[in-house]
Design an enzyme around this catalytic site. Structure first.
Site, PDB file in Angstrom:
ATOM      1  N   ILE A 367       0.840  -1.191   0.000  1.00  0.00           N
ATOM      2  CA  ILE A 367       0.000   0.000   0.000  1.00  0.00           C
ATOM      3  C   ILE A 367       0.877   1.243   0.000  1.00  0.00           C
ATOM      4  O   ILE A 367       2.023   1.201   0.449  1.00  0.00           O
ATOM      5  CB  ILE A 367      -0.951  -0.009   1.229  1.00  0.00           C
ATOM      6  CG1 ILE A 367      -1.933   1.158   1.175  1.00  0.00           C
ATOM      7  CG2 ILE A 367      -0.178  -0.034   2.539  1.00  0.00           C
ATOM      8  CD1 ILE A 367      -3.039   1.098   2.231  1.00  0.00           C
ATOM      9  N   CYS A 368       0.346   2.329  -0.548  1.00  0.00           N
ATOM     10  CA  CYS A 368       1.014   3.629  -0.524  1.00  0.00           C
ATOM     11  C   CYS A 368       2.273   3.608  -1.391  1.00  0.00           C
ATOM     12  O   CYS A 368       2.210   3.330  -2.585  1.00  0.00           O
ATOM     13  CB  CYS A 368       1.297   4.023   0.923  1.00  0.00           C
ATOM     14  SG  CYS A 368       1.770   5.760   1.158  1.00  0.00           S
ATOM     15  N   SER A 369       3.439   3.870  -0.823  1.00  0.00           N
ATOM     16  CA  SER A 369       4.688   3.891  -1.592  1.00  0.00           C
ATOM     17  C   SER A 369       5.320   2.518  -1.738  1.00  0.00           C
ATOM     18  O   SER A 369       6.247   2.339  -2.536  1.00  0.00           O
ATOM     19  CB  SER A 369       5.688   4.845  -0.925  1.00  0.00           C
ATOM     20  OG  SER A 369       5.879   4.503   0.431  1.00  0.00           O
ATOM     21  N   HIS A 388       0.472   5.079  -4.212  1.00  0.00           N
ATOM     22  CA  HIS A 388       0.249   6.476  -3.856  1.00  0.00           C
ATOM     23  C   HIS A 388       0.507   7.359  -5.073  1.00  0.00           C
ATOM     24  O   HIS A 388       1.430   7.096  -5.854  1.00  0.00           O
ATOM     25  CB  HIS A 388       1.183   6.873  -2.709  1.00  0.00           C
ATOM     26  CG  HIS A 388       0.832   8.193  -2.103  1.00  0.00           C
ATOM     27  ND1 HIS A 388       1.291   9.390  -2.617  1.00  0.00           N
ATOM     28  CD2 HIS A 388       0.056   8.516  -1.036  1.00  0.00           C
ATOM     29  CE1 HIS A 388       0.815  10.394  -1.896  1.00  0.00           C
ATOM     30  NE2 HIS A 388       0.064   9.892  -0.927  1.00  0.00           N
ATOM     31  N   SER A 414      -2.861  -0.809  -3.019  1.00  0.00           N
ATOM     32  CA  SER A 414      -3.787   0.272  -2.698  1.00  0.00           C
ATOM     33  C   SER A 414      -3.037   1.597  -2.630  1.00  0.00           C
ATOM     34  O   SER A 414      -1.815   1.629  -2.514  1.00  0.00           O
ATOM     35  CB  SER A 414      -4.489  -0.018  -1.370  1.00  0.00           C
ATOM     36  OG  SER A 414      -5.516   0.925  -1.114  1.00  0.00           O
TER      37      SER A 414
END
Length: 451
Positions: A367-369, A388, A414
């Protein structure tokens, strides 16, 4: 319980939110409203409020000081989201333990380390006091005499205070701090509030008191408090940074190459963490998966089990990555945070674990980075994914535009931060069933799609 007065030396213009039971996670950043002052409360699924004129920019005045007390059984998502969001807005947030030690075990067994003891806060003046919920956490806060005195004096001086989940009913009400106030709380505790004061909304502002329902409404709650402290423009900016849902991308999830995520027994999941990991993502994934009865292991890639997350929250992992590497996991999930992702990427042990996970055909996600970690290790080859917005251009695989969660076979990715709840519930749905995910979502007070 009386809090022990221990010295730290002894131990280590307006922003309105449209809320209803059907939209617990949606922040309406553009609507206009007025603060409710009705003397005869009526049940409603919405709340309205008017704020004071826009606060000057946070750099022109000393930082707003906020107290967030925690104890054993505090709901970790609520506590961490409060601290993270308020610190992003520029607040000086003090996390204070009401226990004899700084380390507490939260409601889903996440171990958090407070900044100080509540006894050191007795003579401090705070711009805001915000109480997380969780049980028995809310009761631990209630039974802390020092905290009661601090909060009572604060309320008497007409300073803003708030509570979420069980805390409005279990903590504030016995202290007598909800008199002549309309309020809401977690559905499981609504019967403890007098009917003529109870409002079935996800967010309720009544004078200086702001209340909310649970982990699934914690972002709304935190942003409402940011609004009160710093004004509309800051709250709007933070909401955008958090990737809060809008009506355009509500619940947007895409799945490709659908396969069953079948496991023989209770799912075994690894969540590696590092200094700089994004605490909202770590805690949300761990909390929600444990609520679903998943066996989750949080493993530190650092020399210490304690890590300092991206917004200054101190978390204690269950094991070192070396120790965790001795087991096989059905699923590995990488939390984000720019600095944390880089430290995860540099872990040779984790790199080996991920390589084996991929070659064995087991599930993994990020998720994210952190999808960039998977990309650099060749684990996104031929897969569709998301990440992200700040790093998504670094992915050379096919990026799915607009989706908040993307599943491709045994991979799940995500965008980050406010998408972490959807991400975690999607994992529950794949590991178990849609019904299990919906049940967990109801406990969070988060609306989960019907199908």
């Amino acid at each position: 319980m009386d809090c022990l007065s221990l010295s730290p030396l002894l131990s280590p213009p307006s922003l309105s939110f449209s809320s209803s039971t059907k939209t617990p996670f949606l922040v309406a950043l553009t609507s206009a409203a007025t603060r409710s002052k009705t003397s005869t409360p009526k049940r409603s699924s919405k709340f309205t409020k008017t704020l004071s004129p826009t606060t000057p920019t946070t750099t022109s005045l000393p930082p707003k000081k906020v107290l967030v007390p925690i104890g054993h059984g505090t709901e970790e998502m609520e506590a961490v989201i409060l601290v993270d969001v308020l610190r992003r807005a520029g607040a000086n947030v003090v996390v204070a333990s009401v226990e004899p030690q700084l380390e507490i075990e939260a409601s889903s067994r996440t171990r958090l380390v407070a900044d100080t003891f509540i006894s050191t806060c007795s003579d401090e003046i705070f711009d805001l006091i915000a109480l997380p919920g969780g049980m028995p956490g809310a009761a631990r806060l209630r039974d802390c005499e020092i905290l009661r005195k601090i909060t009572s004096k604060h309320a008497e001086e007409k300073r803003p205070y708030g509570a979420i989940c069980a805390a409005p009913a279990v903590t504030l009400q016995p202290w007598g701090l909800v008199k002549r106030k309309q309020m809401t709380c977690h559905p499981a505790f609504m019967d403890k509030i007098p009917t003529f004061r109870a409002i079935k909304s996800n967010l309720q502002v009544s004078g200086e008191l702001t209340t909310s329902r649970g982990p699934g409404t914690a972002f709304e709650f935190a942003l409402a408090l940011v609004d009160q402290l710093f004004g509309e423009s800051v709250a709007r900016e933070i909401g955008e940074i958090l990737l809060m849902r809008t009506t355009d991308d509500n619940y947007k999830r895409e799945e490709f190459n659908g396969v069953e995520w079948s496991v023989d027994n209770r799912p075994h999941v690894l969540v590696p963490v590092a200094n700089g990991s994004e605490e909202i993502e770590v805690v949300t994934v761990v909390d929600i998966l444990r609520r679903a009865k998943v066996d989750v292991v949080v493993a530190s890639v650092e020399k210490s089990l304690q890590i300092l997350a991206s917004r200054g929250i101190k978390l204690i992992a269950d094991r070192s990555i070396e120790n965790a590497a001795e087991s096989i996991y059905d699923l590995i999930i990488l939390p984000g945070g720019v600095a944390g992702s880089e430290r995860l990427h540099k872990s040779k042990v984790l790199k080996k674990i991920l390589k084996e996970q991929g070659s064995s055909g087991r599930m993994y996600g990020a998720i994210c980075s952190s999808p960039t970690i998977l990309h650099r290790q060749g684990l996104l080859k031929g897969k569709r994914a998301t990440a992200h917005p700040s790093v998504v251009s670094n992915l050379t695989n096919e990026v799915v535009e607009g989706a908040r969660v993307v599943i491709d076979g045994k991979l799940i990715t995500s965008k980050g931060l406010a998408t972490a709840i959807e991400f975690s519930l999607a994992i529950v749905g794949k590991l178990f069933s849609h019904a299990r995910a919906k049940s967990v979502a109801e406990g969070l007070v988060f609306e989960y799609p019907k199908s």
